[in-house]
Design a protein around this motif. Structure first.
Motif, PDB file in Angstrom:
ATOM      1  N   ARG A 145      66.136  97.032  26.566  1.00 42.18           N
ATOM      2  CA  ARG A 145      66.038  98.418  27.033  1.00 42.18           C
ATOM      3  C   ARG A 145      65.404  98.426  28.418  1.00 42.18           C
ATOM      4  N   ASP A 153      72.211 101.636  26.055  1.00 45.86           N
ATOM      5  CA  ASP A 153      71.081 101.992  25.206  1.00 45.86           C
ATOM      6  C   ASP A 153      71.503 102.957  24.108  1.00 45.86           C
ATOM      7  N   SER A 156      68.202 104.812  21.988  1.00 46.68           N
ATOM      8  CA  SER A 156      67.612 106.065  22.460  1.00 46.68           C
ATOM      9  C   SER A 156      68.508 107.258  22.153  1.00 46.68           C
TER      10      SER A 156
END
Length: 191
Positions: A145, A153, A156
Motif C-alpha cells: 500500500r 489498492d 482501502s
C-alpha cells in the motif's frame, strides 16, 4: 504494443495482443461483487488485450447484464472457457464450483495467471494447488500500500464500501435521525 528502435532488443514476455483475460462468476455464497465492470473491460481492450472472456451471469449480482459486457466488447462464455483464459481475475479465492462440481483452481490452465484476493496464510491448500499447476498468482491483499501502487489498492476501497454499508445498516436499526435538520415543518434534533 511495444516499441523498439533499430539495435534494441525486443522485450521478453508475451504481448498483450496474444493474451486473453477471463472473468468467472463468483461462486462464494452471497458474493455480489464482480472482478471487472463493463468500463474496465473497455479499458483492457483499449490497452490491446486479445479478448476478455466473461462468464455468463458474472456481473448479474452487481447489476451488470451480459448485454452490458458485450457492448463493452467482451465475449460471453461458459465457466470452463472463462477459466481457460491466460489471465483469470476474480474477487474471492478459488472455491468449489457448484455448477461444475470441481475446485476452481482445477479449471485453470497450467501456467496461467490468477489475480484476486487469496489470503495465502489462511489458504495454504489453495496456494499449493495453484503451485502444482504452475499458476502464477497475485494476491490483491498482498500488494504493498504505497503511492505508486494506489491504483491496485483494493483493500482501502473494500474497507470504504464496508464502512458505508455499516452506516446504512445502523441507520436502519437505530430508529432515529442521525443529523439535526431544520425544515419548513420545524426542527429535528440530532440523535
Amino acid at each position: 504494443l511495444y516499441c523498439t528502435t533499430s539495435g534494441e532488443a525486443k522485450p521478453e514476455g508475451i504481448p498483450y495482443s496474444e493474451l486473453t483475460i477471463g472473468v468467472p462468476k463468483e461462486s462464494f455464497p452471497n458474493e455480489r461483487r464482480v472482478s471487472q465492470t463493463p468500463a474496465t473491460i473497455e479499458q483492457l481492450l483499449k490497452k490491446g488485450f486479445k479478448a476478455v472472456n466473461v462468464e455468463s451471469g458474472a456481473g448479474a449480482e452487481a447489476k451488470f447484464s451480459d448485454a452490458d459486457y458485450q457492448a463493452a466488447g467482451a465475449n460471453i462464455v461458459g465457466t470452463k472457457e472463462a477459466f481457460a483464459s491466460d489471465i483469470v481475475v476474480k474477487v474471492r479465492p478459488p472455491q468449489t464450483h457448484d455448477k461444475e462440481n470441481v475446485r476452481e483452481e482445477e479449471l485453470l490452465t497450467d501456467s496461467s495467471k490468477y489475480i484476486g484476493f487469496l489470503y495465502p496464510a489462511q489458504n495454504e491448500d489453495i496456494i499449493d494447488r495453484l503451485n502444482k499447476k504452475q499458476v502464477t498468482s497475485f494476491g490483491m491483499e498482498s500488494i504493498p500500500r504505497i503511492s505508486r501502487a494506489q491504483v491496485f489498492d483494493a483493500l482501502s476501497s473494500m474497507a470504504n464500501i464496508a464502512g458505508y454499508k455499516a452506516v446504512i445498516e445502523a441507520a436502519n436499526v437505530f430508529g432515529r435521525f442521525f443529523t439535526g435538520q431544520i425544515t419548513a415543518a420545524g426542527r429535528v434534533p440530532p440523535s
